[in-house]
Design an enzyme around this catalytic site. Structure first.
Site, PDB file in Angstrom:
ATOM      1  N   SER A 131      20.874  69.888   5.333  1.00 21.79           N
ATOM      2  CA  SER A 131      22.123  69.137   5.387  1.00 21.79           C
ATOM      3  C   SER A 131      23.202  69.828   4.552  1.00 21.79           C
ATOM      4  O   SER A 131      23.531  70.985   4.791  1.00 21.79           O
ATOM      5  CB  SER A 131      21.883  67.695   4.936  1.00 21.79           C
ATOM      6  OG  SER A 131      23.020  66.903   5.165  1.00 21.79           O
TER       7      SER A 131
ATOM      8  N   ASP B 266      24.917  70.634   9.249  1.00 17.71           N
ATOM      9  CA  ASP B 266      24.048  70.282  10.378  1.00 17.71           C
ATOM     10  C   ASP B 266      24.689  69.256  11.302  1.00 17.71           C
ATOM     11  O   ASP B 266      24.034  68.727  12.207  1.00 17.71           O
ATOM     12  CB  ASP B 266      22.669  69.820   9.907  1.00 17.71           C
ATOM     13  CG  ASP B 266      22.696  68.465   9.211  1.00 17.71           C
ATOM     14  OD1 ASP B 266      23.622  68.238   8.415  1.00 17.71           O
ATOM     15  OD2 ASP B 266      21.781  67.654   9.447  1.00 17.71           O
TER      16      ASP B 266
ATOM     17  N   ASP C 204      25.858  66.137  11.128  1.00 15.41           N
ATOM     18  CA  ASP C 204      25.580  64.702  11.243  1.00 15.41           C
ATOM     19  C   ASP C 204      26.503  63.853  10.371  1.00 15.41           C
ATOM     20  O   ASP C 204      26.492  62.627  10.488  1.00 15.41           O
ATOM     21  CB  ASP C 204      24.112  64.386  10.961  1.00 15.41           C
ATOM     22  CG  ASP C 204      23.661  64.745   9.552  1.00 15.41           C
ATOM     23  OD1 ASP C 204      24.454  65.321   8.779  1.00 15.41           O
ATOM     24  OD2 ASP C 204      22.490  64.459   9.220  1.00 15.41           O
TER      25      ASP C 204
END
Length: 579
Positions: free
Chosen positions: A146, A307, A309
């Site tokens: 992340s 990533d 998100d």
């Protein structure tokens, strides 16, 4: 010889150890660093595993990845059907070793005859979630850490529903991982053999196209209006990550053509060289976007994490400067926009889902529309789990979010999705511009109706074995205290998620919490204020959250700062006592 030294010796004397890892061990002279690398195994939980890259059982490397995947393979063969035919889909981000770890996972799966579907290029986490459902695979894996620093990487596991694994699944997988006694001797198949035997399939653009087709239908605009070009100036940065293609194509589908990309940050870079941290929660991550925004007179700035998100948004304030919205602020704006444009007479049993540490303003907004809001534990896996339950209960998911910049508009993905959020936030900014307002104006309107809610989060980083002990003891110390008030804020109720109980002070009434166990404490305070403490599941941190509701901005800011200082003092004093 201490136990960690024995494990270290096993690694350092292994003649077949990976050359880079062998070199690293030979160069490391610090006993403390070696102990931290070998004193335990990298923990596997609901977030999969995440850690510093390097040699050691407490590090991310090909051997710890192989061990986790070996355990996962055995779990799947027992607990899922048609695993070999359905296979596992694997995606990866732009970090160091991400592609290598994805291939290592396939090499282990191949030994068990399980097919691996791997994306040919870097892709965001939400597309992995989508791919699990699209391909009907038995599971999914995302290689990412992340927004952690560049020296980290990780492996997240997704169940066959496309959501991150929940605690029960993680516990079962760990049982199989623990059966692997020697991570250095796990069998693998070579890539050429996997491809020859049909056990490795490289994914091209077909899943991207399917995702983008679904993305069109989350728009709240009439289709006739969506096809028209729009006078909104947009700046976008993927922060050296994975979401460039999908965000730009998603905006183009709705004819947002005035998009300016921060080119220096559009290039995948595992060092994230233009930012201190590739985290849109950190305002410094917006510096280059703000510079470009001023040049282009942008209405909205979008930043996604590596990533793809999490989404951060910044808009101009009355002084002409760009102001970064908090995760809670963007969340309630999206919630209000979606509810405002939903036909709730047609959408039956509409449900909003958020985490317990996310703003209570969301519940006030949901109540005003007569829509039920459901709270979950922290972690989007629990929101994904709720959406899965709705499939069988007849309830309709219409929005989910967390304060940590995670949003989901449509359940065709079962994890937070910065692509969906970026497209919807842009559409929302365009709508309010047509009403003569900015997103900040729209936010002020919400505050005027429901009260001025503000939230904050602080964290204490405590690394290594000693840090883990301090975090555990601090949580236990606070749990044992009789806190009738936090500063001048009287405690109304205490929610202890470890024992799954909610105690209302005064009448001493205790009710059961209908949520999974977690080492988390929440204090409900008078005046719509609250605080919550929890150890991070992915970082060596003790996190504490706090929220207030004021009569106006100044009143809320004063209350929030006061509550923050009280929490700082409580943490410090508890740590001193427990030392």
């Amino acid at each position: 010889m201490r136990s960690w030294e024995q494990v270290y010796q096993k690694w350092s004397l292994n003649s077949e150890l990976d050359e880079k890892l062998k070199f690293e061990l030979d160069q490391e002279k610090s006993e403390q660093a070696l102990e931290d690398a070998f004193y335990k195994e990298l923990s596997f939980g609901t977030g999969g595993m995440r850690g510093i890259l390097g040699a050691g059982t407490n590090r991310m490397n090909i051997y710890t990845v192989r061990k986790a995947v070996d355990g996962l393979a055995n779990y799947l063969l027992v607990h899922r059907v048609n695993v070999r035919d359905r296979g596992v889909v694997i995606a990866y981000d732009s970090r160091h070793m991400s592609r290598e770890f994805a291939l290592e996972a396939a090499k282990v799966l191949g030994v068990y005859g399980i097919k691996a579907h791997i994306f040919q290029s870097i892709h965001p986490t939400p597309l992995l979630s989508f791919a699990v459902r699209y391909l009907n695979t038995a599971a999914g894996m995302m290689i990412t850490a992340s927004h952690n620093p560049p020296n980290y990487n990780g492996l997240k596991v997704y169940n066959e529903n496309g959501g991150q694994i929940i605690p029960q699944e993680a516990d079962q997988i760990v049982q199989y991982i623990d059966q692997v006694k020697d991570e250095l001797s796990i069998s693998i198949k070579e890539q050429s053999d996997l491809e020859k035997e049909g056990l490795l399939y490289w994914i091209g653009n077909e899943i991207d196209h399917a995702y983008l087709e679904r993305l069109k239908y989350i728009s709240q605009m009439r289709s006739s209006f969506a096809s028209k070009k729009k006078d909104l100036s947009i700046v976008f940065t993927p922060l050296h990550g994975t979401s460039y293609d999908l965000v730009t194509k998603g905006l183009e589908q709705l004819n947002f053509t005035n998009v300016h990309v921060v080119e220096q940050q559009a290039v995948p870079d595992p060092e994230f060289s233009t930012v201190e941290s590739p985290n849109p929660e950190e305002h410094q991550a917006f510096e280059m976007a703000m510079d470009l925004g001023k040049q282009k007179d942008a209405d909205i700035l979008l930043a996604t994490d590596p990533d793809g998100d999490r989404l951060g948004v910044a808009v101009k304030n009355k002084a002409g400067d760009y102001q970064v919205l908090t995760g809670n602020q963007l969340g309630v704006l999206l919630l209000e926009y979606i509810l405002k444009h939903s036909n709730l007479s047609i959408v039956k049993n509409a449900r909003i889902v958020k985490s317990v540490v996310t703003t209570e303003l969301a519940e006030a907004i949901a109540d005003s529309y007569g829509v039920e809001l459901i709270n979950t534990l922290t972690g989007f896996k629990y929101i994904g789990e709720k959406i899965q339950q709705f499939d069988s209960t007849g309830e309709t998911f219409i929005f989910g979010f967390e304060e940590s910049y995670g949003y989901l508009i449509s359940g065709f993905v079962r994890d937070k999705d910065a692509v969906q959020a970026a497209v919807t936030a842009t559409e929302m900014a365009f709508y309010w511009k047509g009403q003569g307002k900015t997103l900040l104006d729209a936010l002020d309107d919400i505050y005027k109706v429901h009260g001025y809610y503000l939230e904050g989060m602080s964290s204490l980083t405590l690394n290594g074995k000693e840090g883990a002990r301090q975090i555990s003891e601090t949580m236990e110390g606070i749990r044992l205290q009789e806190n009738a008030a936090i500063g001048r804020f009287r405690v109304v109720a205490i929610e202890d998620y470890l024992v799954e109980e909610r105690t209302v002070l005064g009448d001493n009434q205790t009710d059961r919490l209908e949520l999974p166990k977690e080492n988390m404490l929440k204090f409900i305070l008078e005046g719509n204020a609250w605080v919550c403490l929890r150890p991070s599941g992915t970082e060596p941190k003790l996190k504490y959250y706090y929220g207030v509701c004021g009569q106006d901005k100044q009143d809320a800011e004063v209350k929030l700062e006061e509550l923050k200082q009280e929490m700082d003092s409580l943490i410090k004093s508890t740590m001193t006592v427990m030392a």
